[in-house]
Write an enzyme that holds these catalytic residues in place. Structure first.
Site, PDB file in Angstrom:
ATOM      1  N   GLY A   1       0.866  -1.179   0.000  1.00 56.14           N
ATOM      2  CA  GLY A   1       0.000   0.000   0.000  1.00 56.14           C
ATOM      3  C   GLY A   1       0.890   1.213   0.000  1.00 56.14           C
ATOM      4  O   GLY A   1       1.834   1.297  -0.776  1.00 56.14           O
ATOM      5  N   CYS A   2       0.652   2.132   0.886  1.00 58.28           N
ATOM      6  CA  CYS A   2       1.435   3.358   0.961  1.00 58.28           C
ATOM      7  C   CYS A   2       2.878   3.058   1.359  1.00 58.28           C
ATOM      8  O   CYS A   2       3.115   2.394   2.367  1.00 58.28           O
ATOM      9  CB  CYS A   2       0.808   4.302   1.978  1.00 58.28           C
ATOM     10  SG  CYS A   2       1.773   5.783   2.253  1.00 58.28           S
ATOM     11  N   PHE A   3       3.830   3.560   0.591  1.00 60.22           N
ATOM     12  CA  PHE A   3       5.222   3.259   0.903  1.00 60.22           C
ATOM     13  C   PHE A   3       5.721   3.958   2.158  1.00 60.22           C
ATOM     14  O   PHE A   3       6.696   3.546   2.758  1.00 60.22           O
ATOM     15  CB  PHE A   3       6.172   3.494  -0.265  1.00 60.22           C
ATOM     16  CG  PHE A   3       6.050   4.777  -1.048  1.00 60.22           C
ATOM     17  CD1 PHE A   3       5.655   5.976  -0.499  1.00 60.22           C
ATOM     18  CD2 PHE A   3       6.369   4.752  -2.400  1.00 60.22           C
ATOM     19  CE1 PHE A   3       5.572   7.139  -1.253  1.00 60.22           C
ATOM     20  CE2 PHE A   3       6.303   5.911  -3.171  1.00 60.22           C
ATOM     21  CZ  PHE A   3       5.902   7.109  -2.590  1.00 60.22           C
ATOM     22  N   TRP A   4       5.050   5.016   2.599  1.00 61.16           N
ATOM     23  CA  TRP A   4       5.475   5.683   3.831  1.00 61.16           C
ATOM     24  C   TRP A   4       5.392   4.730   5.018  1.00 61.16           C
ATOM     25  O   TRP A   4       6.262   4.718   5.876  1.00 61.16           O
ATOM     26  CB  TRP A   4       4.617   6.907   4.121  1.00 61.16           C
ATOM     27  CG  TRP A   4       4.668   7.999   3.101  1.00 61.16           C
ATOM     28  CD1 TRP A   4       5.626   8.205   2.139  1.00 61.16           C
ATOM     29  CD2 TRP A   4       3.719   9.045   2.942  1.00 61.16           C
ATOM     30  NE1 TRP A   4       5.322   9.319   1.400  1.00 61.16           N
ATOM     31  CE2 TRP A   4       4.157   9.855   1.863  1.00 61.16           C
ATOM     32  CE3 TRP A   4       2.543   9.389   3.600  1.00 61.16           C
ATOM     33  CZ2 TRP A   4       3.466  10.988   1.451  1.00 61.16           C
ATOM     34  CZ3 TRP A   4       1.847  10.506   3.183  1.00 61.16           C
ATOM     35  CH2 TRP A   4       2.308  11.295   2.116  1.00 61.16           C
TER      36      TRP A   4
ATOM     37  N   THR B   1       5.379   1.334   4.947  1.00 63.07           N
ATOM     38  CA  THR B   1       6.306   0.221   4.778  1.00 63.07           C
ATOM     39  C   THR B   1       7.729   0.649   5.122  1.00 63.07           C
ATOM     40  O   THR B   1       8.447  -0.047   5.843  1.00 63.07           O
ATOM     41  CB  THR B   1       6.248  -0.295   3.322  1.00 63.07           C
ATOM     42  OG1 THR B   1       4.888  -0.382   2.917  1.00 63.07           O
ATOM     43  CG2 THR B   1       6.910  -1.648   3.197  1.00 63.07           C
TER      44      THR B   1
END
Length: 187
Positions: A19-22, A24
């Site tokens: 999903g959102c790379f922030w 991860t």
């Protein structure tokens, strides 16, 4: 194992989209054995995509992270365990309110061992009933990874009070720290 994905430095590479790379990036930055985490895009057909293009849902790319890790300190299987715990791998092209193919659950494998471990993990998790629905995580050969714009790198660390960070990223990082206490970097 994982010999082909090791670099000359002895580090190996893992590439995941949750999903959102922030979110991860923030989680894996806390993990012992992880040397670097870079946010970016992969899996699509547009060269050098911008964030706006990827958000436009027409590039084929997923928001993902490229992780450099020391296999002597953390295994690919351990990275996968975190992968499956920090997002919902049962929703296609969606994580919470983030909707679109750029938010798909995806494992980009770098060699046959990573592919086998990813497929084994999915099979075992589905058989165990760990999730109420089947896992829809895509397992694909790693392609070119495009580094996201500079302002996306270390986003949570640089913007902890930003709304999305405070209400979405911070709880995921806190959950990771509680569930994976033994895998945290010493600070």
């Amino acid at each position: 194992m994982e010999e082909k994905s090791k670099t000359l430095t002895g580090l190996a590479t893992a590439t995941f989209g949750t999903g959102c790379f922030w979110c991860t990036e923030a989680v894996y930055q806390e993990m012992e054995g992880v040397e670097s985490v870079v946010s970016g895009y992969s899996g699509g057909f547009v060269e050098n995509p911008t964030y706006e293009q990827v958000c436009g849902k027409a590039t084929g790319h997923a928001e993902c992270v490229e992780i450099k890790y020391d296999p002597k300190k953390v295994t690919y299987a351990e990275l996968l365990e975190v992968f499956f715990r920090v997002h919902d791998p049962t929703t296609k092209d969606r994580q919470g309110n983030d909707v679109g193919p750029q938010y798909r659950s995806v494992i980009f494998y770098h060699d046959a061992d990573q592919k086998a471990l990813a497929e084994k993990a999915i099979k075992e998790l589905n058989a165990s009933g760990a999730f109420s629905k089947p896992i829809v995580t895509e397992v694909s050969k790693a392609e070119k990874f495009y580094v996201a714009e500079a302002y996306h790198q270390n986003f949570f660390a640089n913007n902890p009070n930003q709304g999305y960070c405070a209400f979405v990223v911070a709880p995921k990082v806190d959950k990771f720290k509680k569930v994976f206490k033994e895998k945290l970097k010493a600070h």
